[in-house]
Design a protein around this motif. Structure first.
Motif, PDB file in Angstrom:
ATOM      1  N   ILE A 153       0.483  -1.280  -0.028  1.00 40.52           N
ATOM      2  CA  ILE A 153      -0.197  -0.275  -0.095  1.00 40.52           C
ATOM      3  C   ILE A 153       0.789   1.480  -0.364  1.00 40.52           C
ATOM      4  N   VAL A 154       1.821   1.616   0.467  1.00 41.41           N
ATOM      5  CA  VAL A 154       2.842   2.429   0.674  1.00 41.41           C
ATOM      6  C   VAL A 154       4.618   1.895   0.070  1.00 41.41           C
ATOM      7  N   ILE A 155       4.892   2.081  -1.168  1.00 39.45           N
ATOM      8  CA  ILE A 155       4.955   1.617  -1.738  1.00 39.45           C
ATOM      9  C   ILE A 155       6.792   1.768  -2.123  1.00 39.45           C
ATOM     10  N   LYS A 156       6.850   3.422  -1.310  1.00 39.59           N
ATOM     11  CA  LYS A 156       8.127   4.043  -1.597  1.00 39.59           C
ATOM     12  C   LYS A 156       8.405   3.998  -0.179  1.00 39.59           C
ATOM     13  N   LYS A 157       9.868   3.718  -0.176  1.00 39.60           N
ATOM     14  CA  LYS A 157      10.498   4.085   1.748  1.00 39.60           C
ATOM     15  C   LYS A 157      10.249   5.504   1.961  1.00 39.60           C
ATOM     16  N   ALA A 158      10.575   5.617   2.859  1.00 44.15           N
ATOM     17  CA  ALA A 158       9.632   6.779   4.000  1.00 44.15           C
ATOM     18  C   ALA A 158      11.164   7.593   4.516  1.00 44.15           C
ATOM     19  N   VAL A 159      11.334   8.784   4.166  1.00 45.86           N
ATOM     20  CA  VAL A 159      12.561   9.572   4.382  1.00 45.86           C
ATOM     21  C   VAL A 159      12.065  10.623   5.196  1.00 45.86           C
ATOM     22  N   THR A 160      13.435  11.082   5.937  1.00 48.38           N
ATOM     23  CA  THR A 160      13.103  12.658   6.306  1.00 48.38           C
ATOM     24  C   THR A 160      13.967  13.610   5.683  1.00 48.38           C
ATOM     25  N   SER A 161      13.344  15.090   5.936  1.00 49.37           N
ATOM     26  CA  SER A 161      13.870  15.835   4.831  1.00 49.37           C
ATOM     27  C   SER A 161      14.538  17.239   5.788  1.00 49.37           C
ATOM     28  N   PRO A 162      14.978  17.723   5.707  1.00 46.26           N
ATOM     29  CA  PRO A 162      15.246  18.786   6.433  1.00 46.26           C
ATOM     30  C   PRO A 162      15.215  20.215   5.650  1.00 46.26           C
ATOM     31  N   LYS A 163      14.111  19.805   4.686  1.00 46.49           N
ATOM     32  CA  LYS A 163      14.054  20.805   3.583  1.00 46.49           C
ATOM     33  C   LYS A 163      12.990  22.157   4.356  1.00 46.49           C
ATOM     34  N   GLU A 164      13.867  23.166   4.574  1.00 46.28           N
ATOM     35  CA  GLU A 164      12.100  24.705   4.984  1.00 46.28           C
ATOM     36  C   GLU A 164      11.680  24.617   3.582  1.00 46.28           C
ATOM     37  N   PRO A 165       9.976  24.231   3.937  1.00 48.92           N
ATOM     38  CA  PRO A 165       8.494  24.382   3.213  1.00 48.92           C
ATOM     39  C   PRO A 165       9.095  25.655   2.291  1.00 48.92           C
ATOM     40  N   GLU A 166       8.548  25.222   1.174  1.00 47.46           N
ATOM     41  CA  GLU A 166       8.492  26.632  -0.023  1.00 47.46           C
ATOM     42  C   GLU A 166       7.204  26.829   0.009  1.00 47.46           C
ATOM     43  N   LYS A 167       7.218  28.413  -0.747  1.00 43.73           N
ATOM     44  CA  LYS A 167       6.099  29.044  -0.380  1.00 43.73           C
ATOM     45  C   LYS A 167       5.648  28.589  -1.621  1.00 43.73           C
ATOM     46  N   SER A 168       3.877  28.944  -1.703  1.00 41.62           N
ATOM     47  CA  SER A 168       2.763  27.672  -2.549  1.00 41.62           C
ATOM     48  C   SER A 168       3.337  28.717  -3.719  1.00 41.62           C
ATOM     49  N   ALA A 169       2.584  28.092  -4.727  1.00 47.99           N
ATOM     50  CA  ALA A 169       2.478  28.955  -5.873  1.00 47.99           C
ATOM     51  C   ALA A 169       1.359  30.260  -5.939  1.00 47.99           C
ATOM     52  N   PHE A 170       0.688  30.416  -5.444  1.00 47.65           N
ATOM     53  CA  PHE A 170       0.156  31.893  -4.580  1.00 47.65           C
ATOM     54  C   PHE A 170       0.899  32.810  -4.164  1.00 47.65           C
ATOM     55  N   GLU A 171       1.856  32.494  -3.512  1.00 47.07           N
ATOM     56  CA  GLU A 171       2.661  32.838  -3.122  1.00 47.07           C
ATOM     57  C   GLU A 171       4.081  33.377  -4.044  1.00 47.07           C
ATOM     58  N   ALA A 172       4.530  32.237  -5.178  1.00 50.97           N
ATOM     59  CA  ALA A 172       5.830  32.002  -5.027  1.00 50.97           C
ATOM     60  C   ALA A 172       5.782  33.660  -6.707  1.00 50.97           C
ATOM     61  N   GLU A 173       4.333  33.161  -7.478  1.00 49.50           N
ATOM     62  CA  GLU A 173       4.332  33.765  -8.399  1.00 49.50           C
ATOM     63  C   GLU A 173       4.308  35.619  -8.661  1.00 49.50           C
ATOM     64  N   LYS A 174       4.191  36.459  -9.737  1.00 49.43           N
ATOM     65  CA  LYS A 174       4.190  37.493  -9.565  1.00 49.43           C
ATOM     66  C   LYS A 174       3.039  38.353  -9.152  1.00 49.43           C
ATOM     67  N   ALA A 175       2.920  39.142  -7.900  1.00 48.73           N
ATOM     68  CA  ALA A 175       1.301  39.507  -7.600  1.00 48.73           C
ATOM     69  C   ALA A 175       0.618  40.312  -8.495  1.00 48.73           C
ATOM     70  N   SER A 176       1.551  41.218  -9.699  1.00 47.73           N
ATOM     71  CA  SER A 176       0.829  41.661 -10.060  1.00 47.73           C
ATOM     72  C   SER A 176       0.016  41.201 -11.621  1.00 47.73           C
ATOM     73  N   GLU A 177       0.107  40.036 -11.704  1.00 45.90           N
ATOM     74  CA  GLU A 177       0.296  38.960 -12.695  1.00 45.90           C
ATOM     75  C   GLU A 177      -1.107  38.541 -12.950  1.00 45.90           C
ATOM     76  N   ILE A 178      -1.421  38.670 -11.499  1.00 46.92           N
ATOM     77  CA  ILE A 178      -2.425  37.126 -11.412  1.00 46.92           C
ATOM     78  C   ILE A 178      -3.333  37.430 -10.563  1.00 46.92           C
ATOM     79  N   LYS A 179      -4.939  37.478 -10.651  1.00 48.17           N
ATOM     80  CA  LYS A 179      -5.391  37.854  -9.562  1.00 48.17           C
ATOM     81  C   LYS A 179      -6.559  36.752  -9.105  1.00 48.17           C
ATOM     82  N   VAL A 180      -7.211  36.537  -7.578  1.00 48.84           N
ATOM     83  CA  VAL A 180      -8.031  35.577  -7.705  1.00 48.84           C
ATOM     84  C   VAL A 180      -9.119  36.246  -6.744  1.00 48.84           C
ATOM     85  N   LYS A 181     -10.653  35.468  -7.319  1.00 48.20           N
ATOM     86  CA  LYS A 181     -11.333  35.844  -7.144  1.00 48.20           C
ATOM     87  C   LYS A 181     -12.645  35.270  -6.203  1.00 48.20           C
ATOM     88  N   CYS A 182     -12.673  36.707  -5.300  1.00 48.71           N
ATOM     89  CA  CYS A 182     -12.750  35.858  -3.763  1.00 48.71           C
ATOM     90  C   CYS A 182     -14.772  35.248  -4.340  1.00 48.71           C
TER      91      CYS A 182
END
Length: 309
Positions: free
Chosen positions: A23-52
């Protein structure tokens, strides 16, 4: 004696049990990586708008701010698991658990592998939850954040396993656990295996409680189905974001069953608070501070009892 003279297990269940190690087919690992910002945060704010969805205002990423809130009506936009962790934990403190864990197809559900692969490519995560160890306000804790952009954060074998490991890690290492719940419920493509995760996560949460450790459940929009019917409602302290949808079955299903109209605020965080299903509603921007306060109270109480942090 077997029911109606049949064998103890049906062929379907036998096949699942036979494949339980797959059921779980890949070995679990521990990664010290800092979480990255989502696409909402990463892309240029001036180019994309989201409708409330509440007021209809088109909001840029800059206008939504760090916490992704509509500046006109105050509605919260949904955010991914990595961004949730990014805005909650102390900078540089997060160490991810089981980063490469991914699910097989225990029921041979048509096109399930393709769907998983497509969602992994789209979201950049392996499944619907990210877990790890972190600090909040300088306090050590274990954290899990569900991501509704991955098949509506439905709970399958990987989500259940990763969350169970979070509770077990907290119990073994004497650390409080914080889970940000957000889910549409069980993952239909995994059938009975998905339903088993409800009992599995609930039992793991009980282990944490038996070890004398704190479990804070944070209910975000939406928290429904099998997730709300299991670990999400088992927290020692249950927090919720404002206006979050929290419930089990949908409004239309319930109204059709009881033949009555439900209140307008039914299944909102405010409704759950008023009826004793949540302890506190906390604004997204206040969440790190509030969590730190609760964890410090726990540590103070725990240490006074003669136990070490």
């Amino acid at each position: 004696m077997a029911l109606f003279g049949k064998s103890k297990y049906t062929p379907l269940v036998k096949r699942i049990l036979k494949k339980k190690d797959e059921i779980v087919i890949k070995k679990a690992v521990t990664s010290p990586k800092e979480p990255e910002k989502s696409a909402f945060e990463a892309e240029k704010a001036s180019e994309i708008k989201v409708k409330c969805k509440k007021c209809g205002t088109e909001v840029s990423k800059t206008e939504a701010g760090r916490y992704k809130i509509c500046p006109k009506c105050g509605r919260y936009f949904r955010i991914g698991a990595r961004e949730r962790i990014y805005i909650t934990v102390d900078k540089g403190s997060f160490t991810e658990f089981d980063a490469n864990m991914t699910a097989a197809n225990p029921l041979n559900f048509p096109e399930y592998e393709e769907k998983i692969a497509a969602m992994q490519k789209k979201t950049g995560i392996k499944d619907a939850v990210i877990t790890g160890r972190a600090k909040i306000g300088g306090c050590d804790c274990v954290i899990g954040a569900m991501d509704s952009s991955f098949i509506m954060a439905s709970m399958g074998s990987v989500v259940g396993e990763k969350l169970a490991r979070v509770f077990e890690y907290g119990a073994e290492n004497k650390l409080p656990v914080i889970i940000f719940a957000a889910s549409g419920g069980a993952r239909m493509q995994e059938g009975i295996v998905s339903l088993m995760q409800m009992a599995k996560t609930s039992a793991a949460a009980a282990k944490l409680s038996d070890a004398g450790q704190l479990y804070i459940s944070v209910l975000t929009d939406p928290t429904t189905g099998g997730v709300s019917a299991s670990f999400a409602m088992l927290g020692d302290i249950i927090l919720a974001e404002p206006k979050a949808l929290i419930g089990f079955a949908g409004r239309r299903v319930i109204e059709g069953t009881i033949k009555q109209k439900l209140p307008d605020d039914f299944q909102t965080a405010e409704f759950q608070l008023a009826h004793g299903f949540a302890d506190m509603i906390v604004k997204r921007e206040d969440m790190p501070k509030r969590l730190a306060e609760i964890i410090k109270l726990h540590y103070n109480s725990y240490n006074k009892g003669g136990k070490e942090q």
